[in-house]
Design a protein around this motif. Structure first.
Motif, PDB file in Angstrom:
ATOM      1  N   UNK A 293       0.801  -1.043   0.008  1.00 51.91           N
ATOM      2  CA  UNK A 293      -0.062   0.124   0.070  1.00 51.91           C
ATOM      3  C   UNK A 293       1.018   1.125  -0.059  1.00 51.91           C
ATOM      4  N   UNK A 294       0.799   2.029  -1.023  1.00 54.37           N
ATOM      5  CA  UNK A 294       1.597   3.093  -1.249  1.00 54.37           C
ATOM      6  C   UNK A 294       1.149   4.485  -0.337  1.00 54.37           C
ATOM      7  N   UNK A 295       2.281   5.091  -0.011  1.00 53.08           N
ATOM      8  CA  UNK A 295       2.131   6.525   0.725  1.00 53.08           C
ATOM      9  C   UNK A 295       1.151   6.328   1.691  1.00 53.08           C
ATOM     10  N   UNK A 296       1.420   5.534   2.690  1.00 49.46           N
ATOM     11  CA  UNK A 296       0.470   5.407   3.916  1.00 49.46           C
ATOM     12  C   UNK A 296       0.282   6.471   4.883  1.00 49.46           C
ATOM     13  N   UNK A 297       1.705   6.996   4.986  1.00 48.01           N
ATOM     14  CA  UNK A 297       1.834   8.248   5.697  1.00 48.01           C
ATOM     15  C   UNK A 297       1.064   9.527   5.241  1.00 48.01           C
ATOM     16  N   UNK A 298       0.999   9.678   4.009  1.00 44.93           N
ATOM     17  CA  UNK A 298       0.037  10.637   3.431  1.00 44.93           C
ATOM     18  C   UNK A 298      -1.268  10.511   3.886  1.00 44.93           C
TER      19      UNK A 298
ATOM     20  N   UNK B 156      -1.955  16.755   8.547  1.00 45.15           N
ATOM     21  CA  UNK B 156      -0.781  17.687   8.156  1.00 45.15           C
ATOM     22  C   UNK B 156       0.247  17.455   7.163  1.00 45.15           C
ATOM     23  N   UNK B 157       0.192  16.221   6.652  1.00 45.07           N
ATOM     24  CA  UNK B 157       1.073  15.648   5.801  1.00 45.07           C
ATOM     25  C   UNK B 157       1.400  16.578   4.564  1.00 45.07           C
ATOM     26  N   UNK B 158       2.805  17.103   4.617  1.00 46.40           N
ATOM     27  CA  UNK B 158       3.070  18.105   3.491  1.00 46.40           C
ATOM     28  C   UNK B 158       2.594  19.432   3.299  1.00 46.40           C
ATOM     29  N   UNK B 159       1.954  19.599   4.566  1.00 43.30           N
ATOM     30  CA  UNK B 159       1.033  20.922   4.424  1.00 43.30           C
ATOM     31  C   UNK B 159       1.634  21.934   5.471  1.00 43.30           C
ATOM     32  N   UNK B 160       1.657  23.197   5.097  1.00 40.89           N
ATOM     33  CA  UNK B 160       1.985  24.490   5.978  1.00 40.89           C
ATOM     34  C   UNK B 160       0.984  24.531   7.090  1.00 40.89           C
TER      35      UNK B 160
ATOM     36  N   UNK C 150      -3.202 -16.613   3.611  1.00 37.26           N
ATOM     37  CA  UNK C 150      -1.603 -16.705   3.108  1.00 37.26           C
ATOM     38  C   UNK C 150      -1.429 -15.279   2.374  1.00 37.26           C
ATOM     39  N   UNK C 151      -2.327 -14.282   2.258  1.00 37.03           N
ATOM     40  CA  UNK C 151      -1.755 -13.068   1.555  1.00 37.03           C
ATOM     41  C   UNK C 151      -1.199 -12.088   2.613  1.00 37.03           C
ATOM     42  N   UNK C 152      -0.597 -11.036   2.217  1.00 38.17           N
ATOM     43  CA  UNK C 152       0.187 -10.126   2.792  1.00 38.17           C
ATOM     44  C   UNK C 152      -0.005  -8.696   2.449  1.00 38.17           C
ATOM     45  N   UNK C 153      -0.448  -7.774   3.445  1.00 35.86           N
ATOM     46  CA  UNK C 153      -0.499  -6.314   3.097  1.00 35.86           C
ATOM     47  C   UNK C 153       0.971  -5.934   3.721  1.00 35.86           C
ATOM     48  N   UNK C 154       1.531  -4.857   3.003  1.00 37.81           N
ATOM     49  CA  UNK C 154       2.708  -4.210   3.380  1.00 37.81           C
ATOM     50  C   UNK C 154       2.555  -2.809   3.033  1.00 37.81           C
ATOM     51  N   UNK C 155       2.851  -1.901   4.144  1.00 38.57           N
ATOM     52  CA  UNK C 155       2.732  -0.597   4.294  1.00 38.57           C
ATOM     53  C   UNK C 155       4.012   0.262   4.124  1.00 38.57           C
ATOM     54  N   UNK C 156       3.782   1.021   3.032  1.00 38.14           N
ATOM     55  CA  UNK C 156       4.975   1.944   2.758  1.00 38.14           C
ATOM     56  C   UNK C 156       4.593   3.079   3.506  1.00 38.14           C
ATOM     57  N   UNK C 157       5.336   3.219   4.726  1.00 32.62           N
ATOM     58  CA  UNK C 157       4.894   4.112   5.565  1.00 32.62           C
ATOM     59  C   UNK C 157       6.281   4.647   6.514  1.00 32.62           C
ATOM     60  N   UNK C 158       6.482   6.034   6.375  1.00 32.18           N
ATOM     61  CA  UNK C 158       7.626   6.571   6.592  1.00 32.18           C
ATOM     62  C   UNK C 158       7.892   7.281   7.951  1.00 32.18           C
ATOM     63  N   UNK C 159       6.761   7.031   8.853  1.00 36.59           N
ATOM     64  CA  UNK C 159       6.930   7.906  10.003  1.00 36.59           C
ATOM     65  C   UNK C 159       6.826   6.742  11.293  1.00 36.59           C
TER      66      UNK C 159
ATOM     67  N   UNK D 295       4.408   6.056  13.103  1.00 36.06           N
ATOM     68  CA  UNK D 295       3.012   5.863  13.533  1.00 36.06           C
ATOM     69  C   UNK D 295       3.019   4.629  14.323  1.00 36.06           C
ATOM     70  N   UNK D 296       2.339   4.228  15.385  1.00 39.27           N
ATOM     71  CA  UNK D 296       2.528   3.357  16.095  1.00 39.27           C
ATOM     72  C   UNK D 296       1.814   1.817  15.554  1.00 39.27           C
ATOM     73  N   UNK D 297       2.109   0.953  15.912  1.00 34.34           N
ATOM     74  CA  UNK D 297       1.381  -0.450  15.640  1.00 34.34           C
ATOM     75  C   UNK D 297       0.898  -0.710  14.057  1.00 34.34           C
ATOM     76  N   UNK D 298       1.547  -0.227  13.120  1.00 38.09           N
ATOM     77  CA  UNK D 298       1.239  -0.327  11.561  1.00 38.09           C
ATOM     78  C   UNK D 298       1.090  -1.661  11.490  1.00 38.09           C
ATOM     79  N   UNK D 299       1.948  -2.667  11.970  1.00 33.90           N
ATOM     80  CA  UNK D 299       2.042  -4.031  11.456  1.00 33.90           C
ATOM     81  C   UNK D 299       1.296  -4.916  12.592  1.00 33.90           C
ATOM     82  N   UNK D 300       0.724  -4.394  13.758  1.00 35.07           N
ATOM     83  CA  UNK D 300       0.120  -5.224  14.468  1.00 35.07           C
ATOM     84  C   UNK D 300      -1.289  -5.358  14.183  1.00 35.07           C
ATOM     85  N   UNK D 301      -2.062  -6.378  14.869  1.00 32.78           N
ATOM     86  CA  UNK D 301      -3.346  -6.734  14.455  1.00 32.78           C
ATOM     87  C   UNK D 301      -4.442  -5.566  15.155  1.00 32.78           C
ATOM     88  N   UNK D 302      -5.233  -5.576  14.248  1.00 33.61           N
ATOM     89  CA  UNK D 302      -6.385  -4.474  14.424  1.00 33.61           C
ATOM     90  C   UNK D 302      -7.012  -4.725  16.021  1.00 33.61           C
TER      91      UNK D 302
END
Length: 635
Positions: A315-320, A325-329, A363-372, A374-381
């Motif tokens: 999953x692309x650009x998860x941080x955005x 306020x992502x990339x905002x003044x 057996x599938x996986x989701x992978x986060x492109x997340x650059x901050x 942010x806690x528990x991105x890859x932990x169960x909901x």
């Protein structure tokens, strides 16, 4: 001439209820263009969501693109769905929706958001198609749950299909059919367990690399039709290779035929520009708080897993998505209802997405492109996490590449840069990425970053890959990394395959083949790759020599490995490490091996001495090669 469009619907009342509540995750079975037979007559059922429309008609090859000849009927239930059956339309027919909006009577011509196939850009029409295909990957799918698990090797070759390899005689990219032969066999040769395809959903603008999508349900027609893409997927599976697709729910382009201002209103995008417009990318942001949009996006994710047998989504650009306020003044964003900067709608959406994906497909996986951080991105909901299977380790990537850029004489002053990742590496299920983003926009190629003379540059690159493959976490490398590209990646040209005519570049390729073999065949490198139990420092303090030594551990102590990295060009003849076991050490990998282009400095079997060191009861004296990594088994 206006013709009768027969009343017909694939929607039940329950479908409508789910759609309105944001819980319908199979919308592709209802919306779009479906080849059906009604009362013995073959044709196409069309359905499109356009609640702000006054009139919607289908235009295409079959009516000379004349507006109003084939009007759709709006449903009575307030869902905003327009639908109808048009007899006689066949597979391959081009079409669009002509929409007259209630807003100022503006007229729009839109591609079908649920189209299964699209014209080759720059043409923009949708194409009536089906997804009939005879799959041959049953055995692969039956084993996917086991082979795709988090305690199994997971090494990913990231590919931009248009520029991986060109047909030089015709100056074009390869077709899906050609890739099913050439690309599949090549990834198999390299030994990667997975391939990740940069977005293959239809996109209008080549320089976007596929990240500005207009056809979310259609594999790009640049390389062939949907069945030919299915055949490529099948070929990967039959070669034992999993396929991950880049998926972009973060934003979409403003192209006139796309999702933006779809029915004359902010249908898919958030109406507030502070939440609905991405200033950096000049694109629109989905309205994650709108139920129908959530259903659209999650249905799209499920579609690729369902209809194309995809094994994972990156999953692309998860941080955005996560931050208002992502990339905002200051002044360009507004806090959430609790005064925070988190986008609560997006967070809720991502949790729903992962819950549905993992609940529906084994057996599938989701992978986060997340650059901050942010806690528990890859932990169960269910414990409060976002629910991803893995997360890109952007900190490791940044620190590691900065360290490797430094001349070896200065590395002793930056030991913390190369060790810091171990302070947080087990907080998430991390993937170590050296992706396309690191070899563009003046950053140089990976080889181009390496310091020293020509020999040292190649040795440094082998060392980088060896450190990466022995560090905890799964692995991702962008195409071209395996041949030591001199130049940055250019989306418009092929990789520099001629480089493999030279031994130094062939040595890089052979190093990666050996590392993939090592990773897949040594349980200590993958069984506990996300657990602190799978790693133990021997010494991280030898900054004077710029040496790291550590252990990787599996379920069985007999599988434990010792890894030593020498980040300088100095040969260390009798380097002592402490060991808490007796026996012997056997060298099973050495990045300085002559077959990789190295100097051939290595070790035969080493006896472990009963002399303490590094706070351990035993020790061993090892010859460390220049700019090299050595890996030992304990016998």
């Amino acid at each position: 001439m206006k013709q009768e469009v027969q009343v017909h619907s694939l929607f039940s009342d329950f479908d409508i209820s789910l759609f309105k509540s944001g819980k319908h995750y199979r919308l592709y079975e209802r919306f779009g263009a479906h080849l059906i037979e009604k009362d013995g007559v073959k044709g196409v059922y069309f359905a499109v969501w356009a609640p702000s429309a006054k009139h919607v008609s289908v235009v295409g090859d079959f009516n000379f693109w004349l507006e109003g000849d084939h009007p759709l009927n709006v449903r009575w239930d307030g869902s905003g769905i327009w639908e109808g059956f048009i007899p006689g339309i066949e597979k391959g027919t081009r079409y669009k929706y002509k929409i007259q909006s209630n807003n100022n009577d503006m007229k729009l011509e839109k591609a079908d958001p649920y189209a299964l196939f699209c014209e080759h850009p720059p043409s923009t029409a949708s194409i009536v198609w089906d997804l009939d295909f005879k799959w041959k990957d049953k055995k692969f799918l039956e084993k996917r749950k086991e082979n795709n698990a988090l305690d199994k090797p997971f090494s990913i070759y990231e590919v931009h299909l248009a520029s991986w390899r060109k047909n030089m005689d015709e100056n074009r990219s390869l077709t899906y059919e050609e890739m099913a032969d050439e690309l599949v066999s090549y990834v198999k040769e390299l030994g990667f367990t997975h391939i990740e395809l940069m977005p293959i959903m239809e996109y209008p603008y080549d320089p976007s690399w596929g990240y500005q999508i207009t056809g979310y349900f259609a594999p790009t027609s640049r390389f062939g039709n949907p069945q030919e893409f299915m055949a490529l997927m099948d070929a990967f599976h039959n070669a034992g290779i999993g396929v991950i697709l880049d998926w972009v729910p973060s934003h979409f382009p403003e192209d006139k035929h796309g999702l933006g201002n779809f029915d004359g209103s902010n249908l898919y995008e958030h109406p507030d520009p502070k939440k609905g417009y991405h200033q950096d990318w000049k694109s629109l942001i989905f309205n994650y708080g709108r139920n129908e949009v959530r259903s659209f996006l999650i249905s799209n994710a499920i579609f690729w897993l369902d209809k194309y047998h995809v094994d994972g989504l990156r999953v692309d650009a998860v941080a955005s998505m996560l931050y208002l306020d992502y990339s905002r003044e200051e002044g360009d964003w507004e806090p959430n209802e609790f005064g925070g900067r988190e986008n609560l709608d997006a967070i809720s959406f991502l949790k729903d997405l992962n819950t549905e994906v993992y609940g529906s497909f084994e057996g599938v996986q989701t992978i986060a492109e997340e650059s901050t951080s942010f806690p528990m991105v890859s932990k169960p909901t269910y414990i409060g996490g976002l629910g991803f299977g893995m997360k890109w380790m952007m900190g490791w990537m940044h620190d590691t590449l900065e360290y490797f850029r430094k001349d070896s004489i200065y590395r002793q002053y930056h030991q913390n840069d190369i060790t810091f990742s171990m302070t947080y590496t087990f907080t998430e299920n991390f993937t170590l990425p050296l992706s396309h983003d690191e070899v563009v926009y003046g950053k140089k190629s990976l080889l181009g970053r390496m310091p020293g003379d020509e020999w040292q540059r190649f040795a440094n690159l082998r060392l980088l890959y060896s450190y990466m493959f022995t560090h905890p976490g799964t692995k991702l490398l962008f195409m071209g990394a395996e041949i030591g590209q001199y130049e940055e990646w250019n989306f418009d040209t092929s990789l520099d395959w001629h480089l493999l005519e030279h031994d130094s570049h062939k040595g890089i390729k052979e190093t990666l083949i050996a590392l993939n073999h090592l990773y897949k065949n040594q349980p200590a490198l993958y069984e506990k790759q996300f657990s602190a139990e799978g790693f133990e420092w021997i010494s991280y303090e030898d900054s004077q020599n710029s040496v790291l030594s550590f252990m990787r551990k599996g379920e069985n102590p007999k599988d434990d490995l010792i890894v030593i990295c020498n980040f300088t060009p100095n040969v260390l003849e009798n380097y002592t490490i402490g060991i808490n076991t007796t026996g012997k050490l056997k060298e099973i990998f050495n990045s300085d091996d002559k077959k990789f282009g190295g100097s051939g400095i290595g070790n035969k079997t080493i006896a472990i001495k009963k002399e303490g060191f590094h706070g351990r009861k035993q020790s061993a004296n090892i010859k460390l090669p220049p700019l090299g990594t050595v890996v030992f088994q304990i016998l």
